[in-house]
Write a protein that holds these residues in place. Sequence first.
Motif, PDB file in Angstrom:
ATOM      1  N   UNK A 162       8.707  -3.772   5.026  1.00  0.00           N
ATOM      2  CA  UNK A 162       7.895  -4.140   3.875  1.00  0.00           C
ATOM      3  C   UNK A 162       6.637  -3.295   3.860  1.00  0.00           C
ATOM      4  N   UNK A 163       6.081  -3.135   2.674  1.00  0.00           N
ATOM      5  CA  UNK A 163       4.820  -2.423   2.513  1.00  0.00           C
ATOM      6  C   UNK A 163       3.900  -3.222   1.616  1.00  0.00           C
ATOM      7  N   UNK A 164       2.625  -3.156   1.895  1.00  0.00           N
ATOM      8  CA  UNK A 164       1.608  -3.739   1.025  1.00  0.00           C
ATOM      9  C   UNK A 164       0.553  -2.679   0.764  1.00  0.00           C
ATOM     10  N   UNK A 165      -0.005  -2.727  -0.421  1.00  0.00           N
ATOM     11  CA  UNK A 165      -1.027  -1.755  -0.804  1.00  0.00           C
ATOM     12  C   UNK A 165      -2.203  -2.519  -1.390  1.00  0.00           C
ATOM     13  N   UNK A 166      -3.037  -3.011  -0.512  1.00  0.00           N
ATOM     14  CA  UNK A 166      -4.205  -3.771  -0.947  1.00  0.00           C
ATOM     15  C   UNK A 166      -5.307  -3.616   0.093  1.00  0.00           C
TER      16      UNK A 166
END
Length: 453
Positions: A162-166
């Motif tokens: 998974x990836x998050x961009x925050x």
Amino acid sequence: MPLLVHAIDLPADVVEVRAADADADGVDELLLVSAHHAGRRPDAITLTVVDVAPDGVPSVLASHPLGRTPYLWDAGPGLWLLGPKGASDLLTPATKRLALPTALAWMGPSTPRQADLLTDLDHDGSPELLAYSTEGRGGLVLVDLASRTSYPLRAGQTGLLSTTDDHGGQQVSLSVRWPRTKVADIDGDGVDDIVLVNGNSLRVWRGQAGTAPAEPISISLPVDIDPWEDPTLPHDADRRPVEGVWLEDVDGDAKADLVVHRAVLEGSWMGATAELLFMKGTGTAFSEPRSIATEALAVEVVLEDVDSDGDKDLVVPQVDITLSNMARALVARKMQVDVTLHRFEDGAFASESVLLHPLVLPIEDHETVHVEFADDMTGDGISDMVYQVADGPLTVYAGSLEGISDTPWATADVPVPPGEDTVFVHDLTGDGAPELVVWKAGGTTAHIATPTP
């Protein structure tokens, strides 16, 4: 009759209470899990082992700081760690570490976690370790810890990316999922088996004393115990979510049976009921389900031998989730929960239930109410009930074949903090009667209550 109460000073930052035979003496000890916070870093863990003497007096046996090393730990029999460099015995730290490569070697600082690693398939008091090794092509492995002999099992793992961009940047997460396993005596030969649970089937390695498990067999299940939920279904669609699964001997023939608890929803939780399914195990298959339906929603179902007749019964607390009952509850600020019993008889659970005890619980401050079932505190072989509410005493009500008594059998004036798990029930002295441990997360003192001799 008063309960005998002993106090014990708790180590700092206790967040969990468990019980297991940590020193391999045949009697379970109290395990206190402390989580030490340090800002943004993972919590550091310390395990404290407490022995409870036959008279109920507690004493600390050992304290084991695990820090922030990515360990998995387990107890009973013994106390073992699985970490980046392999498996080690906390009881005898001088013992050479067992080399066992796992994905833990790839991890940085992490909060150690308990996992069901230890088992004793042939019940000889010498544990085995069940884990997923990355050695070679990788796979599930059973290790005899006494002989250091490894038995590879063919079972793969899955992963999750998974990836998050925050928060100002991208973070990538990679996780490894070991196969879902269970240890149970499927064939009733007295040696436990290793079971890979696949939802609608089981893969079973039959345990063999002193040697490798037998080649696996597959067993189809009459009911999918981990069904796929279609995300395209409307929110008001009828559903039967699985709320509980038990793979253990119910009818007393030594072979594992299958029990499934499913909620029955007709569009919403309003008016919900439940169904309880029993499938007899033969060692190579499971029978078609024999089902009983409840009149109301079943919550916190318990499977245990309530009447000490050698088979296991279902204790089923039921809540009437109907519009009229909800309206009455909102007015009275209370709700009735009927604790019912479905006895196992004539090869199945009885369709007609017996009312064990009605409980009236507040719908506000519900964490001030504590209800636990104790295997047998009175010595008559029948399970009993532990009850406490608000500032009232900790009370034991004796069970009988007709239900739970309305008259207290024993009490203790100890402060019980609010919370779901602040009353812990377990036999810590080995006499067959459970002790009551009253504690709270972050507290400084716990109390251990035992029946007066």
